[in-house]
Design a protein around this motif. Structure first.
Motif, PDB file in Angstrom:
ATOM      1  N   ARG A 238       0.796  -1.177   0.010  1.00 39.41           N
ATOM      2  CA  ARG A 238      -0.073   0.062   0.154  1.00 39.41           C
ATOM      3  C   ARG A 238       0.811   1.057   0.067  1.00 39.41           C
ATOM      4  NH1 ARG A 238      -2.842  -1.437   4.228  1.00 39.41           N
ATOM      5  NH2 ARG A 238      -4.531  -2.440   2.688  1.00 39.41           N
ATOM      6  N   ALA A 239       1.994   1.377   0.832  1.00 36.47           N
ATOM      7  CA  ALA A 239       2.677   2.416   0.707  1.00 36.47           C
ATOM      8  C   ALA A 239       3.645   2.542  -0.559  1.00 36.47           C
ATOM      9  CB  ALA A 239       4.141   2.179   2.027  1.00 36.47           C
ATOM     10  N   MET A 240       3.926   1.434  -1.219  1.00 41.46           N
ATOM     11  CA  MET A 240       4.664   1.342  -2.496  1.00 41.46           C
ATOM     12  C   MET A 240       3.715   1.989  -3.535  1.00 41.46           C
ATOM     13  SD  MET A 240       6.334  -1.923  -4.606  1.00 41.46           S
ATOM     14  CE  MET A 240       4.419  -2.315  -5.205  1.00 41.46           C
ATOM     15  N   LEU A 241       2.642   1.602  -3.347  1.00 38.21           N
ATOM     16  CA  LEU A 241       1.700   2.040  -4.473  1.00 38.21           C
ATOM     17  C   LEU A 241       0.901   3.217  -4.310  1.00 38.21           C
ATOM     18  CD1 LEU A 241      -0.279  -1.390  -5.314  1.00 38.21           C
ATOM     19  CD2 LEU A 241       1.724  -0.457  -6.556  1.00 38.21           C
ATOM     20  N   GLY A 242       1.142   3.812  -2.959  1.00 36.60           N
ATOM     21  CA  GLY A 242       0.652   5.179  -2.723  1.00 36.60           C
ATOM     22  C   GLY A 242      -0.918   4.997  -2.625  1.00 36.60           C
ATOM     23  N   THR A 243      -1.668   3.678  -2.546  1.00 33.84           N
ATOM     24  CA  THR A 243      -3.049   3.428  -2.124  1.00 33.84           C
ATOM     25  C   THR A 243      -3.507   3.828  -0.835  1.00 33.84           C
ATOM     26  OG1 THR A 243      -2.600   1.357  -1.838  1.00 33.84           O
ATOM     27  CG2 THR A 243      -3.025   1.897  -4.339  1.00 33.84           C
ATOM     28  N   LEU A 244      -4.685   4.116  -0.758  1.00 39.39           N
ATOM     29  CA  LEU A 244      -5.554   4.501   0.488  1.00 39.39           C
ATOM     30  C   LEU A 244      -5.909   3.163   1.408  1.00 39.39           C
ATOM     31  CD1 LEU A 244      -6.042   7.149   2.082  1.00 39.39           C
ATOM     32  CD2 LEU A 244      -8.588   6.540   0.957  1.00 39.39           C
ATOM     33  N   ASP A 245      -5.430   3.377   2.849  1.00 39.76           N
ATOM     34  CA  ASP A 245      -5.842   2.491   3.745  1.00 39.76           C
ATOM     35  C   ASP A 245      -7.276   2.309   3.688  1.00 39.76           C
ATOM     36  OD1 ASP A 245      -6.122   0.500   5.542  1.00 39.76           O
ATOM     37  OD2 ASP A 245      -5.167   1.605   7.114  1.00 39.76           O
ATOM     38  N   HIS A 246      -7.795   1.113   3.332  1.00 42.15           N
ATOM     39  CA  HIS A 246      -9.166   0.919   3.268  1.00 42.15           C
ATOM     40  C   HIS A 246      -9.851   1.089   4.525  1.00 42.15           C
ATOM     41  CE1 HIS A 246      -9.599  -0.428  -0.860  1.00 42.15           C
ATOM     42  NE2 HIS A 246     -10.955  -1.073  -0.448  1.00 42.15           N
ATOM     43  N   GLY A 247      -9.234   1.077   5.800  1.00 45.16           N
ATOM     44  CA  GLY A 247      -9.714   1.281   7.096  1.00 45.16           C
ATOM     45  C   GLY A 247      -9.866   2.479   7.282  1.00 45.16           C
ATOM     46  N   SER A 262     -18.643  16.504  12.952  1.00 43.54           N
ATOM     47  CA  SER A 262     -17.344  16.783  13.512  1.00 43.54           C
ATOM     48  C   SER A 262     -16.532  15.619  13.358  1.00 43.54           C
ATOM     49  CB  SER A 262     -17.424  17.267  15.022  1.00 43.54           C
ATOM     50  OG  SER A 262     -18.283  16.019  15.631  1.00 43.54           O
ATOM     51  N   GLY A 263     -17.098  14.508  13.699  1.00 44.52           N
ATOM     52  CA  GLY A 263     -16.113  13.252  13.327  1.00 44.52           C
ATOM     53  C   GLY A 263     -15.902  12.967  12.080  1.00 44.52           C
ATOM     54  N   LEU A 264     -16.492  13.407  10.773  1.00 48.11           N
ATOM     55  CA  LEU A 264     -16.382  13.489   9.454  1.00 48.11           C
ATOM     56  C   LEU A 264     -15.075  14.203   9.080  1.00 48.11           C
ATOM     57  CD1 LEU A 264     -17.294  12.379   6.834  1.00 48.11           C
ATOM     58  CD2 LEU A 264     -18.794  14.157   6.501  1.00 48.11           C
ATOM     59  N   LEU A 265     -15.290  15.435   9.561  1.00 49.14           N
ATOM     60  CA  LEU A 265     -14.225  16.499   9.287  1.00 49.14           C
ATOM     61  C   LEU A 265     -12.957  15.917  10.144  1.00 49.14           C
ATOM     62  CD1 LEU A 265     -15.934  19.838   9.785  1.00 49.14           C
ATOM     63  CD2 LEU A 265     -15.399  18.575   7.639  1.00 49.14           C
ATOM     64  N   GLU A 266     -12.915  15.206  11.079  1.00 47.18           N
ATOM     65  CA  GLU A 266     -11.931  14.907  11.715  1.00 47.18           C
ATOM     66  C   GLU A 266     -11.117  13.526  11.040  1.00 47.18           C
ATOM     67  OE1 GLU A 266      -8.514  14.187  14.418  1.00 47.18           O
ATOM     68  OE2 GLU A 266     -10.023  16.047  13.975  1.00 47.18           O
ATOM     69  N   ALA A 267     -11.909  12.645  10.321  1.00 45.61           N
ATOM     70  CA  ALA A 267     -11.562  11.860   9.711  1.00 45.61           C
ATOM     71  C   ALA A 267     -10.808  12.338   8.306  1.00 45.61           C
ATOM     72  CB  ALA A 267     -12.651  10.749   9.152  1.00 45.61           C
ATOM     73  N   ILE A 268     -11.402  13.300   7.821  1.00 44.89           N
ATOM     74  CA  ILE A 268     -10.563  14.054   6.486  1.00 44.89           C
ATOM     75  C   ILE A 268      -9.495  14.460   7.036  1.00 44.89           C
ATOM     76  CG2 ILE A 268     -11.033  15.646   4.823  1.00 44.89           C
ATOM     77  CD1 ILE A 268     -14.123  15.475   4.991  1.00 44.89           C
ATOM     78  N   ARG A 269      -9.306  15.184   8.211  1.00 44.63           N
ATOM     79  CA  ARG A 269      -8.010  15.857   8.562  1.00 44.63           C
ATOM     80  C   ARG A 269      -6.989  14.482   8.723  1.00 44.63           C
ATOM     81  NH1 ARG A 269      -4.934  16.206  12.685  1.00 44.63           N
ATOM     82  NH2 ARG A 269      -6.443  14.797  13.784  1.00 44.63           N
ATOM     83  N   GLN A 270      -7.388  13.571   9.272  1.00 45.31           N
ATOM     84  CA  GLN A 270      -6.362  12.568   9.395  1.00 45.31           C
ATOM     85  C   GLN A 270      -5.795  12.220   8.070  1.00 45.31           C
ATOM     86  OE1 GLN A 270      -7.980   9.392  11.825  1.00 45.31           O
ATOM     87  NE2 GLN A 270      -8.182  10.804  13.758  1.00 45.31           N
ATOM     88  N   LEU A 271      -6.832  12.051   6.955  1.00 43.09           N
ATOM     89  CA  LEU A 271      -6.362  11.485   5.781  1.00 43.09           C
ATOM     90  C   LEU A 271      -5.533  12.612   5.026  1.00 43.09           C
ATOM     91  CD1 LEU A 271      -9.755  10.416   4.077  1.00 43.09           C
ATOM     92  CD2 LEU A 271      -7.909   8.955   4.153  1.00 43.09           C
ATOM     93  N   ALA A 272      -5.734  13.962   5.263  1.00 45.69           N
ATOM     94  CA  ALA A 272      -5.017  14.867   4.662  1.00 45.69           C
ATOM     95  C   ALA A 272      -3.367  14.792   5.405  1.00 45.69           C
ATOM     96  CB  ALA A 272      -5.537  16.161   5.007  1.00 45.69           C
ATOM     97  N   SER A 279      -9.133  12.466  -5.554  1.00 46.95           N
ATOM     98  CA  SER A 279      -9.849  11.616  -6.468  1.00 46.95           C
ATOM     99  C   SER A 279      -9.783  10.231  -6.184  1.00 46.95           C
ATOM    100  CB  SER A 279      -9.375  12.369  -7.719  1.00 46.95           C
ATOM    101  OG  SER A 279     -10.167  11.433  -8.893  1.00 46.95           O
ATOM    102  N   GLY A 280      -8.435   9.607  -5.809  1.00 44.84           N
ATOM    103  CA  GLY A 280      -8.488   8.257  -5.773  1.00 44.84           C
ATOM    104  C   GLY A 280      -9.106   8.008  -4.297  1.00 44.84           C
ATOM    105  N   VAL A 281      -9.193   8.807  -3.517  1.00 41.61           N
ATOM    106  CA  VAL A 281      -9.973   8.649  -2.243  1.00 41.61           C
ATOM    107  C   VAL A 281     -11.530   8.631  -2.615  1.00 41.61           C
ATOM    108  CG1 VAL A 281     -10.962   9.579   0.151  1.00 41.61           C
ATOM    109  CG2 VAL A 281      -8.440   9.769  -0.740  1.00 41.61           C
ATOM    110  N   LEU A 282     -11.944   9.188  -3.388  1.00 42.47           N
ATOM    111  CA  LEU A 282     -13.473   9.251  -3.645  1.00 42.47           C
ATOM    112  C   LEU A 282     -13.249   7.901  -4.841  1.00 42.47           C
ATOM    113  CD1 LEU A 282     -14.769  12.713  -4.958  1.00 42.47           C
ATOM    114  CD2 LEU A 282     -15.463  11.290  -3.241  1.00 42.47           C
ATOM    115  N   ALA A 283     -12.379   7.550  -5.282  1.00 43.17           N
ATOM    116  CA  ALA A 283     -12.701   6.376  -6.198  1.00 43.17           C
ATOM    117  C   ALA A 283     -12.742   5.099  -5.170  1.00 43.17           C
ATOM    118  CB  ALA A 283     -11.535   6.048  -7.046  1.00 43.17           C
ATOM    119  N   GLU A 284     -11.874   4.933  -4.004  1.00 42.41           N
ATOM    120  CA  GLU A 284     -11.914   4.125  -3.073  1.00 42.41           C
ATOM    121  C   GLU A 284     -13.274   3.938  -2.416  1.00 42.41           C
ATOM    122  OE1 GLU A 284      -9.863   1.606  -2.491  1.00 42.41           O
ATOM    123  OE2 GLU A 284      -8.537   2.190  -4.027  1.00 42.41           O
ATOM    124  N   LEU A 285     -13.906   5.239  -2.158  1.00 39.46           N
ATOM    125  CA  LEU A 285     -15.116   5.076  -1.418  1.00 39.46           C
ATOM    126  C   LEU A 285     -16.458   4.333  -2.483  1.00 39.46           C
ATOM    127  CD1 LEU A 285     -16.709   6.203   0.967  1.00 39.46           C
ATOM    128  CD2 LEU A 285     -17.153   8.343  -0.129  1.00 39.46           C
TER     129      LEU A 285
END
Length: 714
Positions: A238-247, A262-272, A279-285
């Motif tokens: 996952r780190a090599m490909l730069g893909t997102l952790d599904h968790g 508030s939890g949604l914005l906190e999860a997005i902050r951790q992603l950032a 765009s890849g995050v949206l694709a995984e979603l």
């Protein structure tokens, strides 16, 4: 010895070792075993699916020292030389680097010579679509009729660029992309043989990243082994490909489902913090939502490629199907609009907040909108005598449909509501919420006359507040003029005006009507009534506000037999349609009514026959009287067609004499018009005789628009 990459080390050396492409292998194996060999083969498909590999195996099968077969020995000198890439009679040409016509001519100059060691001289031209037009033209003749010791094997990733003249001279085989399941299966075999530790989740990540190419999957596996120091782990891949952790994707989705902004914005902050491709995050979603939708329809079709099958099934049970589709559609639109956002993160946040704000409401049952009492009055301001009736309107439930006609009812004047016991039944369903009705209390309001209770089970006369889920058979929107109500004047008994007819409907000026034309077709027998004059109290009155109009649509009424229209207060019945004046057909005329539908006529001939009546039938000579109003359609051709149809029906030749004389008995057309008028009268009578309609007219001062009633054809 230098290291050999997995893609070359594990390149198949026989058809048995090939992964996938069974549709191609079957054809080649059967051709080799049955000695039905073509002189030119074309292999097409994306990169890394086995085009060159199959071509080399085919060359080995053709030149193996044990003979031509689908199972080369792999041990003879020819097989070993082909595997090592040094067989003299296998000429591999890179068309991308030899595109000129001179290169092709040099190649073809050696075609005439016999092979040096092998049985066939095999020309393997890779990326053949890169040849120039002149090179293709130079190749045509030799490709069509090569010497018997020459075989051409062409490979390309873009067959659309090949001239049709080349395609017609080759046997074309289209190789398919490798699905992730087959890639994972092959990688499992390879890594197990190489004794390299691996995780299944890592192989699924590699299988999806390969995008259908087995060579790409093998190359990525080599890279993952080096990255993970001899191991293939999911975190490293996952780190090599730069893909997102599904968790983290599930974390974002879980906060979205729970409605925690508030939890949604906190999860997005951790992603950032990881600097992801939004765009890849949206694709995984979207990928997760897609699997959830599949799990809701076919649970057993969900794979465990990312080790999250149980989480997907859990989401499928927790999320309503409409929410999944809504989130998926919003994600697609958001991914399309993401480049337009000021920055990718803010665009992603807006997509998530949009999903959160506009998600479908979760309610136990469909809410009903109560009948409002104007813009300034509330239920608490209504007099106590009227409160029960107002509350009953918001407590209605649907009832089954009652009769075969559709009626439109509109309130012409407001009245004071007497105390009415709330009921759980409703008389009809509406397609729109009822407008608010402003009630002005008056001390000297005269109660309306009591409505007699019907013999059948009593039904409430209250209008339902909201039943938008029921379909209606109303033919048009009501068009009516309303009377003014002033707060400082007592409200008198309802004085309904005459219902609108097609003639005066266009003359009415309605605040909500943008089209003065009537929205319905006049029924047979309707007579245009004159518009009300100023002497009748209609000319100087102000129009009602929209809040003083209420509409109800009655559907699926059954006709009440032997019922006459009831002229009660608040209702003015429209005159019944005029029936045909001719007496019903008897004798020969009645026989013509039975014969006419069986003739199978159409067009003008059918119109002529429908307006005739039979007056004489002497053997093969029949006499018909035709209505003079239809004489413009009559000619010799129509008489001949009618005579032929009648002769075919009777099985004997009939000579027709059609005289243009007014019939004295009913024609088929007049009988059909009379039947339609009778059905219309029965439907109108059914609406007027219905006790619920009578109660609405009494309580609300409503009138029935007879011109809006249509009998349901059974």
């Amino acid at each position: 010895m230098s290291y050999q990459v997995l893609a070359r080390k594990w390149r198949p050396r026989s058809f048995r070792e090939m992964v996938g492409q069974t549709h191609v292998l079957r054809a080649l194996i059967n051709a080799l075993d049955n000695q039905r060999l073509h002189h030119a083969y074309l292999f097409t498909g994306t990169r890394g699916v086995g085009k060159t590999t199959i071509a080399r195996i085919l060359a080995k099968c053709l030149n193996c020292e044990t003979g031509v077969s689908s199972t080369p020995c792999g041990q003879c000198s020819v097989c070993r030389e082909i595997d090592e890439g040094r067989f003299v009679d296998l000429i591999e040409v890179d068309a991308a680097s030899r595109t000129k016509v001179e290169d092709t001519r040099e190649l073809l100059d050696n075609v005439q010579y016999a092979p040096s060691r092998g049985r066939y001289k095999v020309y393997l031209i890779d990326e053949v679509h890169m040849l120039s037009t002149h090179s293709f033209n130079a190749l045509l003749k030799t490709l069509e009729e090569p010497p018997p010791h020459v075989k051409f094997l062409l490979a390309t990733t873009d067959p659309q660029k090949l001239p049709v003249t080349i395609l017609s001279r080759c046997l074309q085989f289209s190789l398919k992309n490798m699905p992730p399941e087959r890639v994972v299966e092959h990688l499992t075999h390879v890594l197990s043989a190489e004794q390299i530790p691996f995780e299944d989740d890592a192989l699924w990540l590699l299988g999806r990243a390969a995008d259908g190419s087995m060579r790409d999957a093998m190359s990525l596996t080599d890279q993952a082994i080096a990255f993970g120091e001899g191991q293939v782990l999911a975190a490293d891949v996952r780190a090599m490909l730069g893909t997102l952790d599904h968790g983290q994707v599930y974390g974002v989705l879980q906060t979205l489902i729970s409605g925690d902004a508030s939890g949604l914005l906190e999860a997005i902050r951790q992603l950032a913090e990881q600097g992801p491709d939004w765009s890849g995050v949206l694709a995984e979603l979207l990928n997760v939502l897609h699997r959830v939708a599949i799990a809701q329809v076919v649970p057993e079709a969900v794979d465990n490629g990312q080790g999250d099958r149980e989480r997907v099934l859990s989401l499928a049970r927790a999320l309503p199907a409409e929410d999944v589709q809504f989130y998926y559609q919003m994600g697609l639109i958001g991914r399309r609009d993401l480049p337009l956002a000021p920055d990718p993160r803010s665009g992603f946040e807006m997509v998530m907040l949009r999903m959160l704000a506009f998600r479908p409401a979760e309610v136990a049952q469909v809410p009903q909108t109560p009948l409002q009492l104007g813009t300034t009055a509330s239920v608490s301001e209504v007099p106590a005598a009227q409160a029960p009736a107002v509350m009953a309107v918001s407590a209605m439930a649907d009832v089954p449909p009652v009769a075969p006609a559709a009626a439109m009812i509109d309130v012409r004047a407001p009245v004071a509501l007497p105390p009415v016991t709330a009921s759980t039944e409703a008389i009809a369903a509406t397609d729109m919420p009822l407008p608010a009705v402003e009630v002005h209390p008056a001390a000297d309001v005269a109660p309306p006359p009591a409505t007699p209770e019907p013999e059948a089970e009593p039904r409430s006369a209250m209008l339902p507040a909201d039943s938008a889920q029921r379909e209606t058979s109303a033919v048009s929107a009501p068009q009516s003029a309303n009377l003014p109500v002033h707060a400082d004047e007592p409200v008198a008994s309802p004085t309904p005006s005459a219902p609108l007819s097609p003639a005066n409907a266009a003359d009415e000026s309605l605040p909500w009507d943008d089209d003065p034309e009537p929205a319905y077709a006049p029924l047979p027998g309707d007579t245009a009534s004159a518009a009300p004059s100023d002497d009748e109290g209609q000319g100087d009155e102000e129009p009602f506000d929209d809040d003083l109009a209420a509409y109800a649509y009655l559907e699926s009424y059954e006709p009440v037999e032997n019922a006459a229209p009831v002229a009660s207060e608040g209702s003015v019945a429209t005159p019944a349609p005029e029936l045909p004046v001719l007496p019903p057909a008897t004798g020969l005329a009645a026989e013509w009514l039975e014969i006419y539908p069986r003739l199978g006529l159409s067009g003008m001939t059918a119109s002529i026959a429908a307006n005739c009546t039979l007056v004489a039938a002497q053997g093969a000579h029949w006499t018909l009287h035709l209505d003079p109003a239809q004489s413009a359609l009559f000619n010799a051709a129509q008489q001949r067609r009618l005579s032929d149809a009648l002769s075919a029906h009777l099985g004997q030749t009939v000579q027709l004499d059609i005289q243009i004389i007014t019939p004295t008995q009913e024609t088929p057309a007049q009988a059909a018009a009379r039947a339609r008028a009778e059905r219309q009268q029965a439907a109108v009578a059914a609406i007027h005789a219905d006790p619920q309609v009578q109660q609405m007219m009494t309580l609300f001062g409503a009138t029935v628009r007879d011109d809006s009633i249509e009998p349901i054809e059974r």
